[in-house]
Design a protein around this motif. Sequence first.
Motif, PDB file in Angstrom:
ATOM      1  N   ALA A 159       1.102  -1.162  -0.072  1.00  0.00           N
ATOM      2  CA  ALA A 159       0.042  -0.541   0.281  1.00  0.00           C
ATOM      3  C   ALA A 159       0.710   1.141  -0.101  1.00  0.00           C
ATOM      4  CB  ALA A 159      -0.827  -0.042   1.333  1.00  0.00           C
ATOM      5  N   GLU A 160       1.893   1.460   0.500  1.00  0.00           N
ATOM      6  CA  GLU A 160       3.087   2.447   0.952  1.00  0.00           C
ATOM      7  C   GLU A 160       3.822   1.967  -0.489  1.00  0.00           C
ATOM      8  OE1 GLU A 160       5.237   2.435   4.062  1.00  0.00           O
ATOM      9  OE2 GLU A 160       3.746   2.531   4.841  1.00  0.00           O
ATOM     10  N   GLY A 161       3.828   1.605  -1.879  1.00  0.00           N
ATOM     11  CA  GLY A 161       4.328   1.257  -2.442  1.00  0.00           C
ATOM     12  C   GLY A 161       5.895   0.485  -2.760  1.00  0.00           C
ATOM     13  N   LYS A 162       6.082  -0.858  -1.611  1.00  0.00           N
ATOM     14  CA  LYS A 162       6.910  -0.392  -1.384  1.00  0.00           C
ATOM     15  C   LYS A 162       7.238  -2.281  -1.469  1.00  0.00           C
ATOM     16  CE  LYS A 162       8.071   2.134   2.827  1.00  0.00           C
ATOM     17  NZ  LYS A 162       8.386   1.888   3.919  1.00  0.00           N
ATOM     18  N   ASN A 163       8.587  -2.696  -2.569  1.00  0.00           N
ATOM     19  CA  ASN A 163       8.321  -4.176  -2.088  1.00  0.00           C
ATOM     20  C   ASN A 163       8.006  -5.527  -1.079  1.00  0.00           C
ATOM     21  OD1 ASN A 163       9.385  -4.060  -5.371  1.00  0.00           O
ATOM     22  ND2 ASN A 163      10.568  -3.745  -3.978  1.00  0.00           N
ATOM     23  N   ILE A 164       6.795  -6.029  -1.642  1.00  0.00           N
ATOM     24  CA  ILE A 164       7.294  -6.991  -0.359  1.00  0.00           C
ATOM     25  C   ILE A 164       8.218  -7.924   0.054  1.00  0.00           C
ATOM     26  CG2 ILE A 164       4.968  -6.598  -0.770  1.00  0.00           C
ATOM     27  CD1 ILE A 164       5.127  -9.903  -2.006  1.00  0.00           C
ATOM     28  N   GLY A 165       7.801  -8.096   0.810  1.00  0.00           N
ATOM     29  CA  GLY A 165       9.866  -9.250   1.070  1.00  0.00           C
ATOM     30  C   GLY A 165       8.948 -10.277   0.633  1.00  0.00           C
ATOM     31  N   PHE A 166       9.643 -11.863   1.707  1.00  0.00           N
ATOM     32  CA  PHE A 166       9.685 -13.521   0.600  1.00  0.00           C
ATOM     33  C   PHE A 166       9.006 -13.668   1.617  1.00  0.00           C
ATOM     34  CE2 PHE A 166      14.181 -12.906  -0.865  1.00  0.00           C
ATOM     35  CZ  PHE A 166      14.405 -12.634  -2.227  1.00  0.00           C
ATOM     36  N   GLY A 167       8.071 -15.620   0.264  1.00  0.00           N
ATOM     37  CA  GLY A 167       7.236 -16.192   1.029  1.00  0.00           C
ATOM     38  C   GLY A 167       6.033 -16.061   1.396  1.00  0.00           C
ATOM     39  N   GLY A 168       5.601 -16.731   1.368  1.00  0.00           N
ATOM     40  CA  GLY A 168       3.733 -16.863   1.185  1.00  0.00           C
ATOM     41  C   GLY A 168       3.512 -15.914   2.082  1.00  0.00           C
ATOM     42  N   GLY A 169       3.924 -15.570   3.056  1.00  0.00           N
ATOM     43  CA  GLY A 169       3.158 -14.462   4.036  1.00  0.00           C
ATOM     44  C   GLY A 169       3.397 -13.173   4.062  1.00  0.00           C
ATOM     45  N   GLU A 170       3.822 -12.949   3.068  1.00  0.00           N
ATOM     46  CA  GLU A 170       3.870 -11.810   2.038  1.00  0.00           C
ATOM     47  C   GLU A 170       3.441 -11.162   1.216  1.00  0.00           C
ATOM     48  OE1 GLU A 170       6.682  -8.829   3.152  1.00  0.00           O
ATOM     49  OE2 GLU A 170       6.049  -9.945   4.977  1.00  0.00           O
ATOM     50  N   LEU A 171       2.445 -12.785   1.041  1.00  0.00           N
ATOM     51  CA  LEU A 171       1.013 -11.818  -0.404  1.00  0.00           C
ATOM     52  C   LEU A 171      -0.034 -11.022   0.087  1.00  0.00           C
ATOM     53  CD1 LEU A 171       1.215 -15.340  -2.245  1.00  0.00           C
ATOM     54  CD2 LEU A 171       3.108 -14.130  -2.147  1.00  0.00           C
ATOM     55  N   SER A 172      -0.659 -11.259   1.177  1.00  0.00           N
ATOM     56  CA  SER A 172      -0.859 -10.419   1.340  1.00  0.00           C
ATOM     57  C   SER A 172      -1.141  -8.710   1.364  1.00  0.00           C
ATOM     58  CB  SER A 172      -1.638 -11.123   3.558  1.00  0.00           C
ATOM     59  OG  SER A 172      -1.002 -10.957   3.617  1.00  0.00           O
ATOM     60  N   LYS A 173       0.055  -8.646   1.687  1.00  0.00           N
ATOM     61  CA  LYS A 173      -0.180  -7.301   1.531  1.00  0.00           C
ATOM     62  C   LYS A 173       0.044  -6.970  -0.049  1.00  0.00           C
ATOM     63  CE  LYS A 173       4.105  -7.649   5.249  1.00  0.00           C
ATOM     64  NZ  LYS A 173       4.993  -7.222   5.680  1.00  0.00           N
ATOM     65  N   ILE A 174       0.631  -7.207  -1.090  1.00  0.00           N
ATOM     66  CA  ILE A 174       0.285  -7.090  -2.650  1.00  0.00           C
ATOM     67  C   ILE A 174      -1.232  -5.956  -2.702  1.00  0.00           C
ATOM     68  CG2 ILE A 174       0.608  -7.491  -4.958  1.00  0.00           C
ATOM     69  CD1 ILE A 174       1.605  -9.533  -4.273  1.00  0.00           C
ATOM     70  N   GLU A 175      -0.358  -4.856  -3.543  1.00  0.00           N
ATOM     71  CA  GLU A 175      -1.627  -3.769  -3.699  1.00  0.00           C
ATOM     72  C   GLU A 175      -1.560  -3.499  -5.411  1.00  0.00           C
ATOM     73  OE1 GLU A 175      -3.733  -2.022  -2.155  1.00  0.00           O
ATOM     74  OE2 GLU A 175      -3.656  -3.606  -0.294  1.00  0.00           O
ATOM     75  N   ARG A 176      -0.026  -3.428  -5.626  1.00  0.00           N
ATOM     76  CA  ARG A 176      -0.348  -3.700  -7.731  1.00  0.00           C
ATOM     77  C   ARG A 176       1.409  -4.446  -8.151  1.00  0.00           C
ATOM     78  NH1 ARG A 176       2.295   0.238 -10.767  1.00  0.00           N
ATOM     79  NH2 ARG A 176       3.638   1.255  -8.053  1.00  0.00           N
ATOM     80  N   ILE A 177       1.434  -5.191  -9.001  1.00  0.00           N
ATOM     81  CA  ILE A 177       1.831  -5.607  -9.423  1.00  0.00           C
ATOM     82  C   ILE A 177       2.729  -4.829 -10.782  1.00  0.00           C
ATOM     83  CG2 ILE A 177       2.895  -7.397 -10.770  1.00  0.00           C
ATOM     84  CD1 ILE A 177       0.998  -9.120  -9.660  1.00  0.00           C
ATOM     85  N   ASP A 178       3.217  -4.544 -10.622  1.00  0.00           N
ATOM     86  CA  ASP A 178       4.460  -4.084 -12.098  1.00  0.00           C
ATOM     87  C   ASP A 178       5.499  -4.523 -12.475  1.00  0.00           C
ATOM     88  OD1 ASP A 178       6.217  -1.983 -13.346  1.00  0.00           O
ATOM     89  OD2 ASP A 178       6.958  -0.456 -11.768  1.00  0.00           O
ATOM     90  N   ILE A 179       5.097  -4.700 -13.672  1.00  0.00           N
ATOM     91  CA  ILE A 179       5.854  -5.526 -14.998  1.00  0.00           C
ATOM     92  C   ILE A 179       7.079  -4.949 -15.450  1.00  0.00           C
ATOM     93  CG2 ILE A 179       3.978  -7.655 -14.494  1.00  0.00           C
ATOM     94  CD1 ILE A 179       3.165  -6.812 -17.154  1.00  0.00           C
ATOM     95  N   SER A 180       7.288  -3.561 -15.771  1.00  0.00           N
ATOM     96  CA  SER A 180       7.354  -3.188 -16.597  1.00  0.00           C
ATOM     97  C   SER A 180       9.158  -3.254 -16.285  1.00  0.00           C
ATOM     98  CB  SER A 180       6.916  -1.306 -16.142  1.00  0.00           C
ATOM     99  OG  SER A 180       7.404  -1.038 -15.321  1.00  0.00           O
ATOM    100  N   GLY A 181       9.448  -4.112 -15.199  1.00  0.00           N
ATOM    101  CA  GLY A 181      10.980  -4.082 -15.186  1.00  0.00           C
ATOM    102  C   GLY A 181      11.010  -5.736 -15.693  1.00  0.00           C
ATOM    103  N   LEU A 182      10.475  -6.318 -15.613  1.00  0.00           N
ATOM    104  CA  LEU A 182      10.796  -7.593 -16.603  1.00  0.00           C
ATOM    105  C   LEU A 182      10.786  -8.236 -17.304  1.00  0.00           C
ATOM    106  CD1 LEU A 182       9.513 -10.324 -16.194  1.00  0.00           C
ATOM    107  CD2 LEU A 182       7.864 -10.376 -17.740  1.00  0.00           C
TER     108      LEU A 182
END
Length: 382
Positions: A159-182
């Motif tokens: 929600a603050e535009g920061k990258n989430i961390g590692f692991g399945g426990g972090e997925l609930s924090k995802i608000e947006r996916i940016d694929i521009s850097g893929l």
Amino acid sequence: MKVLIAPDSFKGSLTSLQAANAMERGVLKAAFSANAVVEVYKIPMADGGEGTVEAVICAAGGRIVKTRVLDPLGRTINSFFGVLSDGTAVIEMAAASGLNLLKPGERNPMVTTTYGTGQLIRSALDHGCRKLIIGIGGSATNDGGVGMAQALGVKFLDAEGKNIGFGGGELSKIERIDISGLDPRVKGADIVVACDVKNVLCGPQGASAVYGPQKGATPEMVEILDENLRHLAEVIKVDLGKDIAEVPGSGAAGGLGAALMAFLNSKLRPGIEIMMDITHFSDRVSNANLIITGEGCTDYQTLFGKVPFGIGQVAKRFNKPVICISGSLGEDYEQLYDAGITALFSIINRPMTLEEAMERGEELLEKVSENVFRLYLSREVR
């Protein structure tokens, strides 16, 4: 006489190559005793899990490329992938994100990541590979493949535009996916995933419920992980326009199957089919007098696309006999008789513990292979 030996690995005991070598020794001992001329052809098989790269390189030729990646807990380790003569990369996620890389006490899908698998993919692209075969068996993860995508440049923002961390426990924090850097090379790559799992992403038959416990998830964790994968699927649907939650195989490797489809446009195929294509297996079967296969445990689950079943189906087309020699024979293994397997045997020759059977796997497999082939030769002589 031509004998084709094509076993899967005996998980926890023998790689498919070690199993094939043990079977070969047994067959050749029987042939020597009977003064029979026998040609043995070995094709170690794999279904996408640990040992896939070794099996493919052994069967089809190529080279091993060593590299460094992060393991499921983010520690730097030595890893590898294979490159075939035509430039195709063969990757097994178990070499970077596998359960085999963790001690039992370290298993925790809330924190384990597939980042190292993404590093393997990136390294293969760095080596000029534009066709990739990725085996996704044996995972320690339940992160929906987010770590893999992160390693290739995708950003999962909170929600603050920061990258989430590692692991399945972090997925609930995802608000947006940016694929521009893929990594742009992904778009020009042909990526095939070796996957024998048909599980969807979420629910009672999903990644968390079915496979989470063996990766260290408690019942409470399973609920959280399942809801987190559901959330990830919803964000992917909104931001990428791809609905992957109910696609068979999306739940493979803790949701890595879903991510490979969503971010890399990968195609999922049964691992045994891929191996057979690479090794021109049908041609080998058509020229053989006998096929010998096997795996750690053969039971009704073998019917769902495992190596002996796939081999039986091919042999059936050519009316060739197939002997299956496995570590153990479990529930309803007899169903394989209708699937092209002529006879099934266990390597267990007396009461023993699982630990002893696994420790002596090579010796036991060689002895049973010799005995079975002695019987086969006696029938041929008559």
